[in-house]
Design a protein around this motif. Structure first.
Motif, PDB file in Angstrom:
ATOM      1  N   LEU A   1       0.825  -1.212   0.000  1.00  0.00           N
ATOM      2  CA  LEU A   1       0.000   0.000   0.000  1.00  0.00           C
ATOM      3  C   LEU A   1       0.855   1.255   0.000  1.00  0.00           C
ATOM      4  O   LEU A   1       0.463   2.294  -0.549  1.00  0.00           O
ATOM      5  N   LEU A   2       2.048   1.192   0.619  1.00  0.00           N
ATOM      6  CA  LEU A   2       2.895   2.372   0.794  1.00  0.00           C
ATOM      7  C   LEU A   2       3.935   2.524  -0.311  1.00  0.00           C
ATOM      8  O   LEU A   2       4.732   3.467  -0.263  1.00  0.00           O
ATOM      9  N   ILE A   3       3.928   1.629  -1.281  1.00  0.00           N
ATOM     10  CA  ILE A   3       4.914   1.686  -2.361  1.00  0.00           C
ATOM     11  C   ILE A   3       4.351   2.505  -3.516  1.00  0.00           C
ATOM     12  O   ILE A   3       3.278   2.190  -4.052  1.00  0.00           O
ATOM     13  N   ASP A   4       5.053   3.555  -3.886  1.00  0.00           N
ATOM     14  CA  ASP A   4       4.635   4.359  -5.029  1.00  0.00           C
ATOM     15  C   ASP A   4       4.715   3.529  -6.302  1.00  0.00           C
ATOM     16  O   ASP A   4       5.648   2.744  -6.500  1.00  0.00           O
ATOM     17  N   GLY A   5       3.739   3.706  -7.156  1.00  0.00           N
ATOM     18  CA  GLY A   5       3.789   3.063  -8.466  1.00  0.00           C
ATOM     19  C   GLY A   5       3.122   1.708  -8.550  1.00  0.00           C
ATOM     20  O   GLY A   5       3.029   1.156  -9.659  1.00  0.00           O
ATOM     21  N   VAL A   6       2.655   1.142  -7.425  1.00  0.00           N
ATOM     22  CA  VAL A   6       1.952  -0.137  -7.523  1.00  0.00           C
ATOM     23  C   VAL A   6       0.561   0.105  -8.117  1.00  0.00           C
ATOM     24  O   VAL A   6       0.002   1.201  -7.985  1.00  0.00           O
ATOM     25  N   PRO A   7      -0.016  -0.893  -8.775  1.00  0.00           N
ATOM     26  CA  PRO A   7      -1.363  -0.717  -9.349  1.00  0.00           C
ATOM     27  C   PRO A   7      -2.384  -0.377  -8.268  1.00  0.00           C
ATOM     28  O   PRO A   7      -2.364  -0.957  -7.179  1.00  0.00           O
ATOM     29  N   ARG A   8      -3.263   0.567  -8.580  1.00  0.00           N
ATOM     30  CA  ARG A   8      -4.293   1.009  -7.637  1.00  0.00           C
ATOM     31  C   ARG A   8      -5.676   0.742  -8.209  1.00  0.00           C
ATOM     32  O   ARG A   8      -5.913   0.935  -9.402  1.00  0.00           O
ATOM     33  N   GLY A   9      -6.576   0.314  -7.345  1.00  0.00           N
ATOM     34  CA  GLY A   9      -7.968   0.152  -7.743  1.00  0.00           C
ATOM     35  C   GLY A   9      -8.754   1.428  -7.497  1.00  0.00           C
ATOM     36  O   GLY A   9      -8.186   2.510  -7.294  1.00  0.00           O
TER      37      GLY A   9
ATOM     38  N   GLN B   1      -4.075  -8.297  -5.042  1.00  0.00           N
ATOM     39  CA  GLN B   1      -4.992  -7.451  -5.799  1.00  0.00           C
ATOM     40  C   GLN B   1      -4.479  -6.022  -5.853  1.00  0.00           C
ATOM     41  O   GLN B   1      -3.573  -5.651  -5.102  1.00  0.00           O
ATOM     42  N   PRO B   2      -5.028  -5.196  -6.773  1.00  0.00           N
ATOM     43  CA  PRO B   2      -4.620  -3.787  -6.799  1.00  0.00           C
ATOM     44  C   PRO B   2      -4.861  -3.130  -5.437  1.00  0.00           C
ATOM     45  O   PRO B   2      -5.864  -3.400  -4.765  1.00  0.00           O
ATOM     46  N   MET B   3      -3.922  -2.291  -5.030  1.00  0.00           N
ATOM     47  CA  MET B   3      -4.038  -1.613  -3.760  1.00  0.00           C
ATOM     48  C   MET B   3      -5.057  -0.466  -3.842  1.00  0.00           C
ATOM     49  O   MET B   3      -5.231   0.147  -4.904  1.00  0.00           O
ATOM     50  N   PRO B   4      -5.731  -0.155  -2.727  1.00  0.00           N
ATOM     51  CA  PRO B   4      -6.580   1.031  -2.709  1.00  0.00           C
ATOM     52  C   PRO B   4      -5.719   2.296  -2.827  1.00  0.00           C
ATOM     53  O   PRO B   4      -4.524   2.277  -2.501  1.00  0.00           O
ATOM     54  N   ALA B   5      -6.325   3.365  -3.281  1.00  0.00           N
ATOM     55  CA  ALA B   5      -5.671   4.665  -3.205  1.00  0.00           C
ATOM     56  C   ALA B   5      -5.720   5.134  -1.750  1.00  0.00           C
ATOM     57  O   ALA B   5      -6.603   4.727  -0.984  1.00  0.00           O
ATOM     58  N   VAL B   6      -4.758   5.968  -1.356  1.00  0.00           N
ATOM     59  CA  VAL B   6      -4.670   6.437   0.023  1.00  0.00           C
ATOM     60  C   VAL B   6      -5.066   7.907   0.080  1.00  0.00           C
ATOM     61  O   VAL B   6      -4.529   8.736  -0.658  1.00  0.00           O
ATOM     62  N   THR B   7      -6.021   8.210   0.943  1.00  0.00           N
ATOM     63  CA  THR B   7      -6.350   9.588   1.246  1.00  0.00           C
ATOM     64  C   THR B   7      -5.966   9.845   2.696  1.00  0.00           C
ATOM     65  O   THR B   7      -5.878   8.900   3.498  1.00  0.00           O
ATOM     66  N   HIS B   8      -5.693  11.091   3.040  1.00  0.00           N
ATOM     67  CA  HIS B   8      -5.176  11.393   4.379  1.00  0.00           C
ATOM     68  C   HIS B   8      -6.165  12.225   5.194  1.00  0.00           C
ATOM     69  O   HIS B   8      -6.943  13.006   4.644  1.00  0.00           O
TER      70      HIS B   8
END
Length: 201
Positions: free
Chosen positions: A133-141, A176-183
């Protein structure tokens, strides 16, 4: 709020680690970043091939609140407190990487002419397996998860949990694709920061 209880390492073991520092002017524009800050970007952001160029194009000259919009709600009053009371303001926060939980202390230090220094010191860390989840560039759902900007816990239904526990609770699989992260900010950190802002020094 963030506490040293999150980390097993003794803070004394990190006392020689260089502090990460940046400075804003009276108009809240970023005017300087130290070498340790640049080195930290190089060490922990694999997507940034040239940290020096990144700092000068993405940070220097920009208003801090445009760079860190998710933290502006709380950084602004803390900066105002440091300036108006002419004193340093200190608090703990998490600055994690995919493979490290890192506990930091931030000091907001007023300077001449309305400038302010932000000095972050490492006071504890724990290694962990890489969190996708914390890696930039991984596929996001299309799904979103909400992370506290201060303690880095993630909201899982009604609870704020460490990221690994939160993803398990939410049923997010590494395959699976990781969720996008909002803060945002969790209830515990909101309470602590509110007390810091409203309690006289």
């Amino acid at each position: 709020m963030v506490t040293a209880g999150h980390h097993a390492a003794d803070a004394d073991s990190f006392r020689h680690t260089p502090a990460l520092e940046y400075r804003i002017d009276r108009h809240d524009r970023i005017i300087a970043v130290n070498d340790a800050y640049i080195a930290d970007i190089s060490a922990h952001d694999p997507t940034c091939a040239d940290a020096v160029a990144h700092v000068h194009t993405a940070l220097i000259g920009r208003v801090l609140w445009d760079v860190l919009p998710q933290a502006a709600e709380w950084y602004r009053p803390l900066v105002h407190l440091a300036r108006t009371e002419s004193r340093s303001v200190a608090f703990a926060f998490r600055c994690d990487t995919p493979t490290l939980r890192r506990l930091m202390e931030m000091r907001i230090v007023p300077c001449e002419d309305g400038a302010v220094r932000f000095v972050s010191t490492l006071i504890g860390q724990q290694p962990r397996d890489a969190v996708r989840l914390l890696i930039d560039g991984v596929p996001r759902g299309t799904a979103l998860v909400r992370m506290c900007s201060w303690c880095k816990r993630v909201k899982a239904h009604a609870d704020w949990l460490e990221v690994e526990s939160a993803l398990s609770r939410l049923g997010v699989s590494e395959a699976q694709p990781m969720p996008a992260v909002t803060h945002g900010i969790c209830d515990s950190c909101r309470t602590g920061l509110t007390q810091m802002v409203t309690t006289p020094g």
